[in-house]
Design a protein around this motif. Structure first.
Motif, short mmCIF file in Angstrom:
data_model
loop_
_atom_site.label_atom_id
_atom_site.label_comp_id
_atom_site.label_asym_id
_atom_site.label_seq_id
_atom_site.Cartn_x
_atom_site.Cartn_y
_atom_site.Cartn_z
N SER A 1 46.63 30.86 38.94
CA SER A 1 45.61 31.69 38.30
C SER A 1 44.94 32.59 39.35
N ASN A 2 44.05 33.46 38.89
CA ASN A 2 43.29 34.36 39.78
C ASN A 2 44.19 35.15 40.73
N TYR A 3 45.36 35.51 40.23
CA TYR A 3 46.34 36.25 41.03
C TYR A 3 45.89 37.70 41.21
N LEU A 4 45.79 38.15 42.46
CA LEU A 4 45.39 39.51 42.77
C LEU A 4 46.20 40.04 43.94
N VAL A 5 46.67 41.28 43.82
CA VAL A 5 47.25 42.01 44.95
C VAL A 5 46.39 43.24 45.16
N ASN A 6 45.89 43.43 46.37
CA ASN A 6 44.96 44.53 46.65
C ASN A 6 45.45 45.41 47.79
N ASN A 7 45.08 46.67 47.72
CA ASN A 7 45.24 47.61 48.83
C ASN A 7 43.86 47.78 49.43
N TYR B 1 37.06 50.67 50.93
CA TYR B 1 37.43 50.71 49.52
C TYR B 1 38.58 49.75 49.27
N THR B 2 38.51 48.97 48.21
CA THR B 2 39.59 48.07 47.83
C THR B 2 40.11 48.46 46.46
N TYR B 3 41.41 48.73 46.37
CA TYR B 3 42.02 49.10 45.11
C TYR B 3 42.92 47.96 44.64
N ASN B 4 42.68 47.50 43.40
CA ASN B 4 43.49 46.42 42.85
C ASN B 4 44.83 46.95 42.37
N VAL C 1 46.23 54.30 45.24
CA VAL C 1 44.77 54.26 45.09
C VAL C 1 44.41 55.17 43.93
N ALA C 2 43.21 55.01 43.43
CA ALA C 2 42.72 55.88 42.37
C ALA C 2 42.06 57.11 42.97
N PRO C 3 42.32 58.30 42.45
CA PRO C 3 41.62 59.49 42.94
C PRO C 3 40.11 59.34 42.74
#
Length: 307
Positions: A178-184, A189-192, A250-252
């Motif tokens: 559970s709680n699986y996350l991959v982040n940049n 700034y942290t982008y999921n 990443v998000a603009p």
């Protein structure tokens, strides 16, 4: 027939001659910032908690404000790729039986296909020892697993796999991820990039035991689950593989606020309060548009917020 053609041609020439372009006027808006506590060269200084008060005069159909905070920087409005540190985190529980080494966590940036042959034959990096895994039904968080060594560049893809092995002869273990996350993770700034909530429909399962159905991975918005069988259950090797994860995505950045749109009356003031100390570049974009063109102007302010 020739007479009809001449009529149509004359009508078309008349239409073209009468069509006029809608002229676009350049914005005339002027923007000033005058309530700073002080200024250093071209930087306006405020204390935390102060309100920056901008005075506007002249006219523009539309005025957009970019505060310069994280996520609201005008210069990053077109950014879609920027590679930071690629991280993985998740939580596990492991129930029933005493078999050990039944869960492996794997990663690769080179998966040729999503078929079972490609998955099995891929040169996966075993990252199991980088994470803390549960040994009982008590949930254990993996910690932050750094995957930067697996990524080559900002356009690289990443695949995460959980590989389960259960052996006949004793009770096979049940795992829940559970709680699986991959982040940049960038400097500010942290982008999921991936999560169970968003990706539960995109996991691909492989295995040699499909009966009962509980002997294969099940993906939901809250967890990846595989239920081990009793001692008489056939030995089971079962995989669940993520979708391609684009590591540098990443998000603009987006505007902080719309100060004025075309349907609103001209405005003479705009106020903004920064939430943290630091140095910011506040940017106003003023523009007029018609179907035939657009005209815009830009006004920037360097702002420093001190304690």
């Amino acid at each position: 027939m020739k007479y009809l053609f001449n009529i149509i041609l004359t009508a078309c020439m008349f239409f073209v001659a009468c069509k006029k372009e809608l002229k676009v006027n350049s914005p005339t808006v002027s923007i000033d910032l005058k309530n700073a506590r002080s200024s250093i060269d071209d930087t306006f200084v405020f204390k935390l908690g102060d309100t920056c008060k901008f005075a506007l005069s002249g006219y523009a159909d539309n005025i957009i404000f970019w505060g310069g905070s994280v996520g609201n920087k005008y210069e990053l409005r077109n950014r879609s790729l920027k590679l930071g540190k690629t991280t993985l985190s998740f939580t596990t529980t492991s129930s029933f039986g005493t078999q050990t080494g039944t869960l492996q966590v794997l990663a690769t940036n080179k998966l040729k296909g999503m078929d079972s042959v490609s998955v099995v034959n891929t040169n996966w990096t075993n990252i199991t020892n980088r994470a803390a895994l549960a040994t009982s039904a008590t949930a254990v968080n993996s910690g932050i697993v750094d995957l930067s060594d697996i990524i080559s560049n900002e356009r690289d893809s990443l695949f995460i796999a959980f590989k389960y092995t259960g052996v006949t002869g004793s009770t096979q273990r049940t795992w829940v991820v559970s709680n699986y996350l991959v982040n940049n993770v960038l400097a500010d700034y942290t982008y999921n990039l991936a999560s169970l909530a968003n990706d539960n429909l995109f996991w691909t399962r492989y295995g040699n035991v499909w009966t009962p159905a509980s002997a294969r991975w099940v993906a939901t918005t809250t967890g990846l689950t595989i239920i081990g069988g009793p001692a008489t259950q056939a030995s089971n090797t079962s995989w669940v593989v993520s979708k391609p994860i684009y590591a540098g995505r990443v998000a603009p950045d987006v505007p902080t606020a719309t100060v004025k749109n075309i349907s609103a009356a001209a405005t003479t003031a705009y106020s903004y309060k920064y939430a943290a100390t630091g140095e910011y570049k506040a940017t106003f974009i003023s523009y007029n548009t018609t179907p035939d063109g657009a005209e815009s102007s830009i006004k920037e302010f360097k702002i420093k917020i001190i304690p």
